[in-house]
Design a protein around this motif. Structure first.
Motif, short mmCIF file in Angstrom:
data_model
loop_
_atom_site.label_atom_id
_atom_site.label_comp_id
_atom_site.label_asym_id
_atom_site.label_seq_id
_atom_site.Cartn_x
_atom_site.Cartn_y
_atom_site.Cartn_z
N UNK A 1 -82.66 23.23 -28.47
CA UNK A 1 -83.85 23.54 -29.24
C UNK A 1 -83.62 24.88 -29.93
N UNK A 2 -83.96 24.95 -31.20
CA UNK A 2 -83.77 26.19 -31.96
C UNK A 2 -84.75 27.26 -31.50
N UNK A 3 -84.42 28.48 -31.81
CA UNK A 3 -85.29 29.60 -31.43
C UNK A 3 -86.66 29.45 -32.09
N UNK A 4 -86.69 29.02 -33.33
CA UNK A 4 -87.97 28.82 -34.02
C UNK A 4 -88.80 27.76 -33.31
N UNK A 5 -88.16 26.68 -32.90
CA UNK A 5 -88.86 25.62 -32.18
C UNK A 5 -89.36 26.12 -30.83
N UNK A 6 -88.55 26.94 -30.17
CA UNK A 6 -88.97 27.52 -28.90
C UNK A 6 -90.18 28.43 -29.08
N UNK A 7 -90.17 29.21 -30.15
CA UNK A 7 -91.30 30.10 -30.42
C UNK A 7 -92.57 29.29 -30.71
N UNK A 8 -92.41 28.18 -31.42
CA UNK A 8 -93.57 27.31 -31.66
C UNK A 8 -94.07 26.70 -30.36
N UNK A 9 -93.15 26.32 -29.49
CA UNK A 9 -93.55 25.79 -28.18
C UNK A 9 -94.29 26.84 -27.37
N UNK A 10 -93.84 28.09 -27.43
CA UNK A 10 -94.55 29.16 -26.75
C UNK A 10 -95.96 29.31 -27.30
N UNK A 11 -96.10 29.20 -28.61
CA UNK A 11 -97.42 29.27 -29.23
C UNK A 11 -98.30 28.11 -28.75
N UNK A 12 -97.72 26.94 -28.63
CA UNK A 12 -98.46 25.78 -28.11
C UNK A 12 -98.92 26.04 -26.67
N UNK A 13 -98.05 26.64 -25.87
CA UNK A 13 -98.41 26.97 -24.49
C UNK A 13 -99.52 28.01 -24.45
N UNK B 1 -95.48 38.08 -25.09
CA UNK B 1 -94.37 39.03 -25.17
C UNK B 1 -93.07 38.30 -25.50
N UNK B 2 -92.85 37.16 -24.86
CA UNK B 2 -91.63 36.40 -25.12
C UNK B 2 -91.59 35.94 -26.58
N UNK B 3 -92.73 35.51 -27.07
CA UNK B 3 -92.76 35.01 -28.44
C UNK B 3 -92.46 36.12 -29.45
N UNK B 4 -92.76 37.36 -29.10
CA UNK B 4 -92.55 38.48 -30.02
C UNK B 4 -91.12 39.03 -30.00
N UNK B 5 -90.29 38.58 -29.08
CA UNK B 5 -88.93 39.12 -28.96
C UNK B 5 -88.06 38.62 -30.10
N UNK B 6 -87.39 39.54 -30.75
CA UNK B 6 -86.52 39.20 -31.88
C UNK B 6 -85.06 39.01 -31.45
N UNK C 1 -82.31 38.84 -25.42
CA UNK C 1 -83.56 39.18 -24.72
C UNK C 1 -84.50 37.98 -24.69
N UNK C 2 -84.53 37.25 -25.80
CA UNK C 2 -85.38 36.06 -25.87
C UNK C 2 -84.92 35.02 -24.84
N UNK C 3 -83.63 34.81 -24.73
CA UNK C 3 -83.10 33.85 -23.75
C UNK C 3 -83.46 34.26 -22.33
N UNK D 1 -99.72 20.64 -19.01
CA UNK D 1 -99.11 20.66 -20.35
C UNK D 1 -98.26 21.91 -20.55
N UNK D 2 -98.75 23.05 -20.07
CA UNK D 2 -97.99 24.29 -20.22
C UNK D 2 -96.68 24.22 -19.46
N UNK D 3 -96.75 23.74 -18.22
CA UNK D 3 -95.52 23.60 -17.42
C UNK D 3 -94.54 22.67 -18.13
N UNK D 4 -95.03 21.59 -18.70
CA UNK D 4 -94.17 20.66 -19.44
C UNK D 4 -93.53 21.31 -20.66
N UNK D 5 -94.32 22.10 -21.37
CA UNK D 5 -93.80 22.79 -22.57
C UNK D 5 -92.68 23.75 -22.15
N UNK D 6 -92.94 24.52 -21.12
CA UNK D 6 -91.95 25.51 -20.68
C UNK D 6 -90.70 24.84 -20.15
N UNK D 7 -90.85 23.73 -19.48
CA UNK D 7 -89.68 23.02 -18.95
C UNK D 7 -88.75 22.56 -20.07
N UNK D 8 -89.31 22.28 -21.24
CA UNK D 8 -88.50 21.79 -22.37
C UNK D 8 -87.84 22.90 -23.17
#
Length: 114
Positions: free
Chosen positions: A1-13, A56-61, A65-67, A106-113
Protein backbone atom coordinates in the motif's frame (compact mmCIF):
# COMPACT_ATOMS: atom_id res chain seq x y z
CA UNK A 1 0.00 0.00 0.00
CA UNK A 2 1.38 3.42 -0.92
CA UNK A 3 2.09 6.02 1.72
CA UNK A 4 -0.73 8.19 0.35
CA UNK A 5 -3.15 5.27 0.63
CA UNK A 6 -1.94 4.60 4.16
CA UNK A 7 -2.50 8.23 5.10
CA UNK A 8 -6.03 8.05 3.67
CA UNK A 9 -6.63 4.88 5.69
CA UNK A 10 -5.46 6.70 8.82
CA UNK A 11 -7.92 9.48 8.03
CA UNK A 12 -10.68 6.87 7.66
CA UNK A 13 -9.72 5.43 11.06
CA UNK A 14 -9.80 8.94 12.57
CA UNK A 15 -13.33 9.41 11.23
CA UNK A 16 -14.49 6.12 12.76
CA UNK A 17 -12.86 6.96 16.09
CA UNK A 18 -14.52 10.35 16.20
CA UNK A 19 -17.90 8.72 15.57
CA UNK A 20 -17.28 6.36 18.49
CA UNK A 21 -16.30 9.30 20.69
CA UNK A 22 -19.46 11.18 19.73
CA UNK A 23 -21.55 8.23 20.85
CA UNK A 24 -19.70 8.12 24.17
CA UNK A 25 -20.39 11.83 24.65
CA UNK A 26 -24.08 11.28 23.92
CA UNK A 27 -24.09 8.41 26.41
CA UNK A 28 -22.49 10.57 29.08
CA UNK A 29 -25.06 13.30 28.51
CA UNK A 30 -27.86 10.79 28.99
CA UNK A 31 -26.79 9.68 32.47
CA UNK A 32 -26.34 11.34 35.82
CA UNK A 33 -24.79 8.32 37.53
CA UNK A 34 -21.36 9.51 38.72
CA UNK A 35 -19.54 6.14 38.60
CA UNK A 36 -20.86 5.56 35.07
CA UNK A 37 -19.79 9.05 34.00
CA UNK A 38 -16.33 8.45 35.40
CA UNK A 39 -15.99 5.17 33.52
CA UNK A 40 -17.26 6.73 30.30
CA UNK A 41 -14.64 9.45 30.77
CA UNK A 42 -11.92 6.80 31.16
CA UNK A 43 -13.03 5.04 27.98
CA UNK A 44 -13.24 8.35 26.12
CA UNK A 45 -9.74 9.28 27.28
CA UNK A 46 -8.37 5.98 25.98
CA UNK A 47 -9.99 6.52 22.60
CA UNK A 48 -8.82 10.13 22.49
CA UNK A 49 -5.24 9.04 23.18
CA UNK A 50 -5.39 6.63 20.25
CA UNK A 51 -6.93 9.38 18.11
CA UNK A 52 -3.94 11.60 18.89
CA UNK A 53 -1.58 8.85 17.80
CA UNK A 54 -3.47 8.40 14.53
CA UNK A 55 -3.33 12.12 13.81
CA UNK A 56 0.36 12.32 14.67
CA UNK A 57 1.14 9.38 12.39
CA UNK A 58 -0.80 10.95 9.56
CA UNK A 59 1.22 14.16 9.87
CA UNK A 60 4.63 12.45 9.61
CA UNK A 61 6.47 13.29 6.40
CA UNK A 62 9.62 11.17 6.80
CA UNK A 63 9.13 7.68 5.33
CA UNK A 64 11.14 5.90 8.03
CA UNK A 65 9.38 7.68 10.88
CA UNK A 66 6.04 7.03 9.20
CA UNK A 67 6.81 3.30 8.93
CA UNK A 68 7.70 3.21 12.63
CA UNK A 69 4.48 5.00 13.55
CA UNK A 70 2.41 2.54 11.50
CA UNK A 71 4.19 -0.37 13.18
CA UNK A 72 3.43 1.10 16.59
CA UNK A 73 -0.23 1.62 15.70
CA UNK A 74 -0.52 -1.99 14.57
CA UNK A 75 0.89 -3.19 17.87
CA UNK A 76 -1.57 -1.03 19.78
CA UNK A 77 -4.63 -2.05 17.78
CA UNK A 78 -5.28 -4.83 20.27
CA UNK A 79 -5.87 -2.11 22.86
CA UNK A 80 -8.95 -1.06 20.89
CA UNK A 81 -10.30 -4.58 21.17
CA UNK A 82 -9.94 -4.34 24.95
CA UNK A 83 -11.66 -0.94 24.85
CA UNK A 84 -14.56 -2.57 23.06
CA UNK A 85 -15.12 -4.83 26.06
CA UNK A 86 -14.88 -1.93 28.49
CA UNK A 87 -17.33 0.15 26.50
CA UNK A 88 -19.84 -2.69 26.35
CA UNK A 89 -19.74 -2.83 30.16
CA UNK A 90 -20.23 0.90 30.71
CA UNK A 91 -22.71 1.79 27.93
CA UNK A 92 -26.09 0.58 29.13
CA UNK A 93 -27.85 0.96 25.78
CA UNK A 94 -27.01 -2.21 23.89
CA UNK A 95 -27.60 -0.60 20.49
CA UNK A 96 -25.23 2.28 21.20
CA UNK A 97 -22.61 -0.07 22.63
CA UNK A 98 -22.87 -2.20 19.49
CA UNK A 99 -22.45 0.85 17.24
CA UNK A 100 -19.35 1.95 19.17
CA UNK A 101 -17.98 -1.59 19.02
CA UNK A 102 -18.63 -1.62 15.28
CA UNK A 103 -16.58 1.54 14.82
CA UNK A 104 -13.73 0.04 16.83
CA UNK A 105 -13.81 -3.16 14.78
CA UNK A 106 -13.58 -1.07 11.61
CA UNK A 107 -10.60 0.85 13.00
CA UNK A 108 -8.77 -2.35 13.90
CA UNK A 109 -9.46 -3.66 10.39
CA UNK A 110 -8.16 -0.47 8.80
CA UNK A 111 -4.97 -0.55 10.86
CA UNK A 112 -4.40 -4.22 10.15
CA UNK A 113 -4.35 -3.45 6.41
CA UNK A 114 -1.75 -0.67 6.69
Amino acid sequence: MSKDAQKQSLLDAVTQLRLAEQLLIQTSQATSDIPTLMQINVEYSHLDSFLSQLLQAQAIADDTDFAHAISSLKQQASILQAEEDGIKKVVADVGTAARIAGYLVQIVGIIAKL
